[in-house]
Write a protein that holds these residues in place. Structure first.
Motif, mmCIF file in Angstrom:
data_model
loop_
_atom_site.group_PDB
_atom_site.id
_atom_site.type_symbol
_atom_site.label_atom_id
_atom_site.label_comp_id
_atom_site.label_asym_id
_atom_site.label_seq_id
_atom_site.Cartn_x
_atom_site.Cartn_y
_atom_site.Cartn_z
ATOM 1 N N GLY A 23 0.793 -1.223 0.000
ATOM 2 C CA GLY A 23 0.000 0.000 0.000
ATOM 3 C C GLY A 23 0.821 1.267 0.000
ATOM 4 O O GLY A 23 0.300 2.367 -0.164
ATOM 5 N N SER A 24 2.159 1.119 0.186
ATOM 6 C CA SER A 24 3.011 2.311 0.180
ATOM 7 C C SER A 24 3.360 2.760 -1.224
ATOM 8 O O SER A 24 3.559 3.927 -1.474
ATOM 9 N N HIS A 25 3.455 1.788 -2.149
ATOM 10 C CA HIS A 25 3.791 2.152 -3.533
ATOM 11 C C HIS A 25 3.082 1.193 -4.474
ATOM 12 O O HIS A 25 3.286 -0.014 -4.403
ATOM 13 N N ILE A 26 2.241 1.738 -5.332
ATOM 14 C CA ILE A 26 1.535 0.922 -6.324
ATOM 15 C C ILE A 26 1.998 1.362 -7.704
ATOM 16 O O ILE A 26 1.567 2.394 -8.222
ATOM 17 N N GLY A 27 2.914 0.584 -8.273
ATOM 18 C CA GLY A 27 3.435 0.902 -9.602
ATOM 19 C C GLY A 27 2.521 0.371 -10.688
ATOM 20 O O GLY A 27 1.447 -0.191 -10.423
ATOM 21 N N GLY A 28 2.968 0.510 -11.922
ATOM 22 C CA GLY A 28 2.154 0.104 -13.058
ATOM 23 C C GLY A 28 1.825 -1.375 -13.069
ATOM 24 O O GLY A 28 0.710 -1.770 -13.422
ATOM 25 N N ALA A 29 2.786 -2.232 -12.665
ATOM 26 C CA ALA A 29 2.551 -3.670 -12.667
ATOM 27 C C ALA A 29 1.457 -4.044 -11.680
ATOM 28 O O ALA A 29 0.552 -4.830 -11.992
ATOM 29 N N THR A 30 1.526 -3.475 -10.471
ATOM 30 C CA THR A 30 0.489 -3.748 -9.471
ATOM 31 C C THR A 30 -0.848 -3.187 -9.911
ATOM 32 O O THR A 30 -1.897 -3.816 -9.737
ATOM 33 N N MET A 31 -0.834 -2.001 -10.500
ATOM 34 C CA MET A 31 -2.075 -1.379 -10.944
ATOM 35 C C MET A 31 -2.773 -2.230 -11.997
ATOM 36 O O MET A 31 -4.013 -2.320 -12.020
ATOM 37 N N ALA A 32 -2.003 -2.893 -12.849
ATOM 38 C CA ALA A 32 -2.598 -3.735 -13.880
ATOM 39 C C ALA A 32 -3.421 -4.858 -13.260
ATOM 40 O O ALA A 32 -4.535 -5.161 -13.713
ATOM 41 N N LEU A 33 -2.894 -5.475 -12.188
ATOM 42 C CA LEU A 33 -3.648 -6.556 -11.556
ATOM 43 C C LEU A 33 -4.779 -6.026 -10.688
ATOM 44 O O LEU A 33 -5.794 -6.698 -10.509
ATOM 45 N N ILE A 34 -4.634 -4.825 -10.159
ATOM 46 C CA ILE A 34 -5.753 -4.209 -9.445
ATOM 47 C C ILE A 34 -6.910 -3.968 -10.417
ATOM 48 O O ILE A 34 -8.074 -4.215 -10.089
#
Length: 377
Positions: A13-24
């Motif tokens: 939850g401290s850093h949501i980069g592009g890769a994490t955002m894609a799965l979100i």
């Protein structure tokens, strides 16, 4: 009717980069196809709270730690929290997306005999070449080892683009491909830009790092400004090269045409004012910013590289240019800025073509992956 398929995802939850955002984004669509997504994460920063709230509203189960962790503590917590979550929620599939994460929760999944899907968002060995960070020999060994081990722990490896899936083959790993999901509902709701405004706006949403090729855009801008003096360039991303990029714009005597902004989750508000979006990347496994711009109804000019060639259809929803060539980039930007009918046609095609990146559509593809690995011997 049986119980829904339960799939575990993880995030910081401290850093949501592009890769994490894609799965979100993918999680936003999975409940619509009968999957129960469960997200294991540390508490979100204030800027991400609305995103986590939306996940809850869509039916995603959130498991949050009591506090945020950094460094090695995060990975230790993630391993033991993954073990507990897999048991407590009777997880069927663990879906990971990061190099270290694929090993940490991959091992947890293997210990409990659960299936693993690994969505690959980039090659860390290649990315170390472009990274502004100087990696020590030990860091390189650890990251390379995690990369190779993570690929082999997975029951199914999925590239975020056709290009990425082909690239993975060099590591002697078979991979299928499914494009990344974007928040189509959010970006497609952006209102159309009024054509009677005095200023044309070129926007680029990309980190201020070498790999994103923003120096090429600044060099191209000089030619664009000569022919369209009222144009403004908005660069959104932040990063280690901000001062260098600003200096380049000043040296070319076009600094007053540029605005350099840190990344903001409200990037859709900036896109609503744009005439055209530009992605001048040197290396780009997918190109989420390009897909989001299309969903917002903006023609995109992108480098003919990596996954960008699968998002931008040259001459239909945007234009492709030769990577690293500022003259070709300037030519393509001017082509769109000077032709209103072309812009209108591309804007219409942009929104239509971006529907293929909607969470609901791509969730169906992932359900087939989940079912395939669960039914395999």
């Amino acid at each position: 009717m049986g119980e829904p398929l339960r799939v575990l995802f993880t995030a910081s939850g401290s850093h949501i980069g592009g890769a994490t955002m894609a799965l979100i984004h993918l999680m936003l669509g999975l409940p619509s196809v009968g999957v129960k997504p469960i997200l294991l994460a540390t508490p979100p920063k204030p800027s991400y709270r609305s995103l986590f709230k939306r996940l809850r509203e869509k039916g995603v189960k959130l498991i949050l730690s009591r506090r945020r962790f950094g460094g090695a503590l995060f990975w230790i917590w993630l391993f033991f929290a993954a073990l507990k979550s897999i048991r407590d929620f009777r997880i069927n599939v663990v879906h990971c997306h990061g190099t270290k994460e694929a090993v940490v929760i991959g091992l947890a999944a293997k210990l409990l005999k659960r299936k693993i899907v690994y969505t690959v968002e980039g090659d860390p060995i290649l990315e170390m070449v472009y990274s502004p960070k100087r990696y020590s020999a030990l860091e390189r060994i650890v990251l390379t080892s995690c990369w190779r081990l993570g690929l082999r722990l997975a029951d199914m490896v999925v590239g975020c683009s056709r290009w990425m899936a082909e690239h993975i083959k060099r590591y002697h790993v078979k991979a299928s491909f499914i494009h990344n999901a974007i928040d189509y509902e959010r970006f497609s709701s952006i209102s159309e830009r009024m054509e009677d405004e005095d200023t044309a706006m070129v926007i680029s949403v990309a980190r201020f790092e070498r790999v994103k090729g923003l120096d090429i855009l600044i060099k191209a801008a000089r030619k664009v400004i000569e022919e369209v003096p009222n144009v403004k360039f908005i660069l959104v991303g932040g990063g280690s090269l901000k001062d260098r990029l600003q200096k380049l714009a000043r040296n070319l005597k076009i600094g007053h045409h540029f605005l350099f902004l840190e990344y903001t989750p409200q990037v859709d508000e900036l896109l609503s004012k744009a005439t055209v979006a530009v992605l001048p990347s040197i290396y780009e496994p997918f190109g989420m910013a390009a897909a989001e711009a299309l969903a917002a109804g903006k023609p995109v000019v992108a480098a003919r590289t990596g996954g960008l060639r699968e998002i931008v259809v040259d001459g239909v929803n945007g234009l492709l240019f030769t990577p690293g060539d500022p003259e070709d980039l300037a030519k393509k930007i001017l082509q769109i800025l000077k032709d209103k009918k072309l812009r209108e046609r591309m804007a219409k095609e942009a929104r239509r073509s971006a529907k293929r990146f909607s969470p609901e559509r791509l969730s169906k593809s992932y359900v087939r992956i989940y079912q395939a690995i669960l039914s395999a011997e």
